[in-house]
Design an enzyme around this catalytic site. Structure first.
Site, short mmCIF file in Angstrom:
data_model
loop_
_atom_site.label_atom_id
_atom_site.label_comp_id
_atom_site.label_asym_id
_atom_site.label_seq_id
_atom_site.Cartn_x
_atom_site.Cartn_y
_atom_site.Cartn_z
N HIS A 89 -7.78 1.73 9.35
CA HIS A 89 -9.19 1.41 9.36
C HIS A 89 -9.75 1.10 7.97
CE1 HIS A 89 -12.72 0.72 11.61
NE2 HIS A 89 -13.37 1.82 11.32
N HIS B 122 -13.48 7.76 8.04
CA HIS B 122 -13.52 6.31 7.87
C HIS B 122 -12.94 5.92 6.51
CE1 HIS B 122 -15.97 5.05 11.33
NE2 HIS B 122 -15.83 3.82 10.89
N SER C 269 -17.94 9.80 7.93
CA SER C 269 -18.02 9.01 6.69
C SER C 269 -17.36 9.77 5.55
CB SER C 269 -19.49 8.77 6.36
OG SER C 269 -19.61 8.28 5.04
N GLU D 55 -12.57 3.69 18.16
CA GLU D 55 -13.03 4.75 17.27
C GLU D 55 -13.75 5.80 18.08
OE1 GLU D 55 -14.83 3.13 13.66
OE2 GLU D 55 -14.44 1.12 14.41
N TYR E 204 -16.33 1.52 19.65
CA TYR E 204 -16.51 2.99 19.60
C TYR E 204 -16.44 3.64 20.97
CZ TYR E 204 -17.68 2.76 14.70
OH TYR E 204 -17.60 2.58 13.35
N ASP F 106 0.60 -5.81 -8.81
CA ASP F 106 -0.74 -5.89 -8.20
C ASP F 106 -0.95 -4.85 -7.11
OD1 ASP F 106 0.61 -6.98 -6.03
OD2 ASP F 106 -0.15 -9.02 -6.31
N SER G 170 -0.45 -1.75 -7.80
CA SER G 170 -0.74 -0.53 -8.54
C SER G 170 -2.22 -0.19 -8.52
CB SER G 170 -0.28 -0.66 -9.99
OG SER G 170 1.09 -0.93 -10.05
N THR H 156 -4.19 -1.50 -11.64
CA THR H 156 -4.50 -2.91 -11.88
C THR H 156 -5.53 -3.42 -10.86
OG1 THR H 156 -2.72 -3.63 -10.43
CG2 THR H 156 -2.20 -3.43 -12.78
#
Ligand SMILES: *[C@@H]1O[C@H](CO)[C@@H](O)[C@H](O)[C@H]1NC(C)=O
Ligand SMILES: *[C@@H]1O[C@H](CO)[C@@H](O)[C@H](O)[C@H]1NC(C)=O
Ligand SMILES: *[C@@H]1O[C@H](CO)[C@@H](O)[C@H](O)[C@H]1NC(C)=O
Ligand SMILES: *[C@@H]1O[C@H](CO)[C@@H](O)[C@H](O)[C@H]1NC(C)=O
Ligand SMILES: *[C@@H]1O[C@H](CO)[C@@H](O)[C@H](O)[C@H]1NC(C)=O
Ligand SMILES: *[C@@H]1O[C@H](CO)[C@@H](O)[C@H](O)[C@H]1NC(C)=O
Ligand SMILES: *[C@@H]1O[C@H](CO)[C@@H](O)[C@H](O)[C@H]1NC(C)=O
Ligand SMILES: *[C@@H]1O[C@H](CO)[C@@H](O)[C@H](O)[C@H]1NC(C)=O
Ligand SMILES: *[C@@H]1O[C@H](CO)[C@@H](O)[C@H](O)[C@H]1NC(C)=O
Length: 739
Positions: free
Chosen positions: A149, A258, A309, A495, A535, A668, A670, A673
């Site tokens: 998600h 989430h 959340s 969800e 949902y 990229d 990582s 970065t």
């Protein structure tokens, strides 16, 4: 990948049994072997109900991880449905992680992929590819695909119109890396199947989640609420996978939150908080490896996160700093969009880091202490259900029914993790003449039957009665449970809110234990699995019609219908009557009328007298640990790079003065970065690469490189050419000195 004992490749159930046998011959308990062989040979009608007890032999276990990152440019990010949020670079790469378990009799495959959700289309494409490669080994009934998600993965992998509209269509360039990445993770897991053991563990994680619709939650019956200390689920459940020597090969966990620590202003592809947890554990267990490499696989799967959340400081009005309205989450000035939840960090990267680290720490602790061995046979049950007309007996006198799908007004309000642009608010139980007029003119008036059915939801998108150019929402939905000894994984097609998930876990547990078997079963919910249907709230939460209720698309009795269906699956498993379950109506696989609104990427232009890969803004000569290095290159559109899985747009390299070579320390994928792709006017673009130098970085000489492709026309023919750019060499040093 790491140490590997050479059991592999295309084992059928019978071969797998023999393999387990072979291993056992070299050591242990012959009685059980005999028992197992009997089980295996006299195919699946034991006289007693199945139990999690008899099987004390090791499982065959395979784990695998593969890159599933698509082209990080111009494709909408899937989650916030924010039309401004199109991909423009990479924060972290996205991976699919596969776990295969075989008890010598049956096999299950669980995949957790760093994607917004699994769509029906994605699942069908993966299952088709598995069929081609493995025949009947991996099927809809023994394969669960779940999404973490993250809201910063690419969209474009849906076949229903509503989702196609919000992600610029069905985008092949987005679908293929996803399908191929998921498949590759499965191939790797399949290829390293070997005997091993599973341990389970469970703990609680505080300070990492917050209920974002407490007003809905409070509408649940008081006696039910009183049974729980919190209004979100805090439990982290961990499965630890080891080989027969006890060495860890992987971990799979579930936690309900989430993956929206990164907010809708972020344009970089990112695996968000759950992905960072995987990243940290894998980096630790695969020392010296770059991200995405090494044999140890750590999956952090989503769960009943519907109303949960990670923005733990809660919602505030961004313009005033005052609390938002509790009931409708809107602000006096600026409305819904202005009400946004923040925290726990100072910015979204910091919040992602903190929540990811919290989840990782808890999982790591549970992994380290997991001692309760999971034993017993595997089971699975799956059905396709037409969710538009499920009848549920709610008491002795009343039956109710689900509805054709529809979204309510408050769907358009969004949530405090990212509000909608228009003047919708959460909690709307009455329509708005203005918007209803627009709806009726553009999309047609919902039938009275559907309006009735969804009460008290005022319908905004009457998706169940809209079929052009393809149905706007699915009708056929997967319900599925797999059990691994005393662990039941309930794959949920969307969800579920906290309380919905609790009711479902309880129902499944009750049914599993009804036959006296499956005592002490740990039931986990794997969210965002198999197909996306938004949902699933409780009936009581639905009455409030906040975002989650407005997005419960099959109406007020959606959860009741699922409870009935999943009870049926669990009972079938408990009574060993899975084969009697109706398969249900097969979902459609649309060949026609899929559309793509994303135009082909145009040719690239560059500033006069420059070449692609030239540095436009150079690095400084010297940095300290903790600084941020930044360099900008003349770039091509990353979409021209095609499939960049297992490759990188970026390297940070250190000079090894013993061997006189450059060694890659980050790519990229990582965390350290950030690769931003900045599209200008007149088809010119830049890539700006940041390296957030960690305190742990060695002092030394470094450089940053950028890789890409550009498109140009040679006559009438488009030609794509690779390029690379390299920054000046710079020094990272603890003491700042000038030469
Ligand atoms: C939200 O609810 C408050 C009362 O709680 C009300 O004053 C306000 O007008 C509502 N806002 C909107 C946009 O409906
Ligand atoms: C998103 O995060 C950035 C910081 O990382 C912050 O500046 C911005 O206000 C946030 N926006 C929203 C809508 O949360
Ligand atoms: C699902 O059920 C509805 C209502 O009975 C029916 O009209 C529809 O055709 C069914 N859908 C499928 C794909 O079978
Ligand atoms: C059954 O449910 C309906 C609808 O919620 C309710 O009106 C009725 O009183 C209930 N009957 C019994 C016997 O509980
Ligand atoms: C939303 O905006 C429209 C047009 O400005 C207006 O007619 C309508 O009343 C507004 N609705 C709400 C709930 O404020
Ligand atoms: C709904 O019912 C009302 C009266 O009961 C009728 O006037 C109206 O046309 C119906 N609407 C639809 C879409 O069928
Ligand atoms: C590009 O290079 C040519 C030849 O060196 C030079 O005459 C011209 O001024 C340069 N243009 C720019 C914009 O630098
Ligand atoms: C690219 O970088 C140059 C130099 O920093 C800057 O002038 C230009 O505006 C940048 N272009 C974009 C599209 O950001
Ligand atoms: C090689 O690098 C190390 C670490 O940066 C430094 O201490 C050493 O002086 C260097 N040796 C040479 C020959 O440059």
């Amino acid at each position: 990948m790491g140490r590997r004992k050479s059991l592999c490749c295309g084992l059928s159930a019978r071969e797998a049994t023999l393999a387990v046998l072979f291993v056992l011959m070299t050591g242990v308990c012959v009685t059980l072997i005999t028992l197992m062989v009997t089980q295996a040979d006299t195919d699946p009608k034991p006289t007693v109900a199945p139990t999690s007890e008899p099987h004390r032999t090791p499982y065959l276990i395979g784990v695998g991880r593969a890159d599933c990152t698509g082209p990080p440019a111009e494709i909408p990010l899937m989650g916030y449905a924010n039309p401004q949020q199109n991909a423009a670079g990479i924060h972290t790469r996205l991976y699919s992680r596969a776990f295969i378990i075989d008890d010598g009799r049956k096999r299950v495959l669980f995949v957790t992929a760093e994607v917004g959700m699994i769509s029906q289309r994605l699942r069908l494409e993966v299952l088709q590819a598995l069929q081609v490669k493995y025949g009947d080994l991996y099927r809809q009934d023994n394969v669960v695909l779940s999404g973490t998600h993250t809201h910063c993965g690419l969209g474009g992998f849906f076949q229903y119109t509503l989702f196609m509209i919000s992600s610029k269509g069905y985008i092949k360039a987005s679908v293929e890396p996803l399908v191929n990445g998921i498949l590759k993770s499965i191939d790797i897991a399949h290829g390293n199947l070997r005997p091993g053991r599973i341990y389970r563990s469970r703990g609680e994680l505080d300070d990492s989640s917050l209920n974002r619709s407490p007003h809905s939650y409070l509408n649940n019956p008081e006696d039910e609420r009183l049974r729980y200390k919190w209004n979100t689920d805090k439990q982290v459940v961990v499965l630890k996978f080891t080989d027969l020597d006890g060495d860890g090969v992987g971990m799979l966990s579930w936690f309900a939150v989430h993956a929206v620590s990164m907010n809708y202003t972020n344009l970089m592809v990112s695996s968000d908080n759950m992905g960072y947890a995987s990243y940290l554990l894998e980096q630790e267990k695969n020392p010296g490896e770059l991200p995405g490499q090494g044999g140890f696989v750590a999956g952090f799967s989503s769960s009943n996160l519907g109303d949960v959340s990670p923005n733990t400081r809660g919602p505030l009005c961004m313009n005033t700093g005052l609390p938002c309205d509790y009931l409708n989450s809107s602000c006096p000035v600026g409305g819904t969009k202005m009400c946004k939840a923040f925290g726990p960090g100072d910015d979204m990267f910091d919040s992602t880091r903190i929540i990811g680290q919290n989840i990782y720490r808890k999982a790591k602790e549970l992994y380290a202490t997991a001692a309760e061995e999971v034993t017993g046979f595997l089971h699975y049950a799956h059905q396709w259900v037409n969710m538009t007309d499920v009848t549920v007996q709610i008491n002795d006198t009343h039956t109710v029914s689900t509805c054709k799908p529809a979204l309510g007004h408050s769907f358009a309000a969004g949530t405090t993790d990212g509000g909608g642009d228009l003047n919708f608010t959460q909690g709307a139980v009455e329509g708005d003449p203005f918007w209803d007029g627009i709806r009726d003119a553009l999309l047609g008036e919902p039938s009275n039957e559907t309006q009735e059915c969804h009460q008290p939801k005022p319908i905004l998108f009457n998706t169940g009665e809209m079929n052009w150019p393809l149905p706007w929402h699915p009708q056929i939905v997967d319900v599925q449970i797999i059990t691994i000894g005393s662990v039941a994984v309930v794959a949920v097609p969307g969800e579920m809110t906290t309380m919905s998930g609790r009711r479902l876990r309880e129902a499944v547990k009750q049914e599993l234990q009804s036959e006296g078997a499956f005592s002490d079963t740990e039931v986990v919910i794997a969210g965002l699995s198999n197909i996306y249907t938004h949902y699933i709230t409780t009936y009581e939460e639905y009455q409030v019609q906040r975002y989650e209720g407005a997005s419960t698309i099959y109406g007020p009795h959606t959860l009741s219908a699922y409870l009935q269906k999943y009870r049926g699956l669990a009972r079938a498993i408990a009574q060993d009557r899975v084969s009697e379950l109706p398969v249900g109506p097969q979902p459609p696989f649309f060949e026609k009328n899929l559309f793509n609104l994303l135009s082909a990427a145009p040719v690239d232009k560059k500033p006069e007298n420059s070449s692609f890969g030239d540095v436009l803004q150079q690095v400084y000569p010297i940095y300290r640990q903790g600084d941020v290095v930044q360099v900008t290159f003349v770039a091509g559109n990353p979409r021209h790079s095609g499939d960049m899985r297992d490759k990188t747009f970026v390297t940070v390299e250190i000079y090894d003065n013993r061997t006189n070579t450059w060694e890659v320390v980050h790519n990229d994928a990582s965390w350290e970065t950030r690769f931003h792709w900045l599209k200008g006017s007149n088809r010119q673009s830049n890539s700006t690469i940041e390296w957030h130098i960690p305190q742990s970085a060695s002092s030394g000489s470094y450089r940053i490189r950028n890789f890409g492709h550009y498109k140009e026309m040679k006559g009438l023919r488009p030609v794509i050419t690779p390029y690379e750019g390299t920054s000046d060499v710079f020094t990272v040093t603890r003491s700042f000195y000038y030469q």
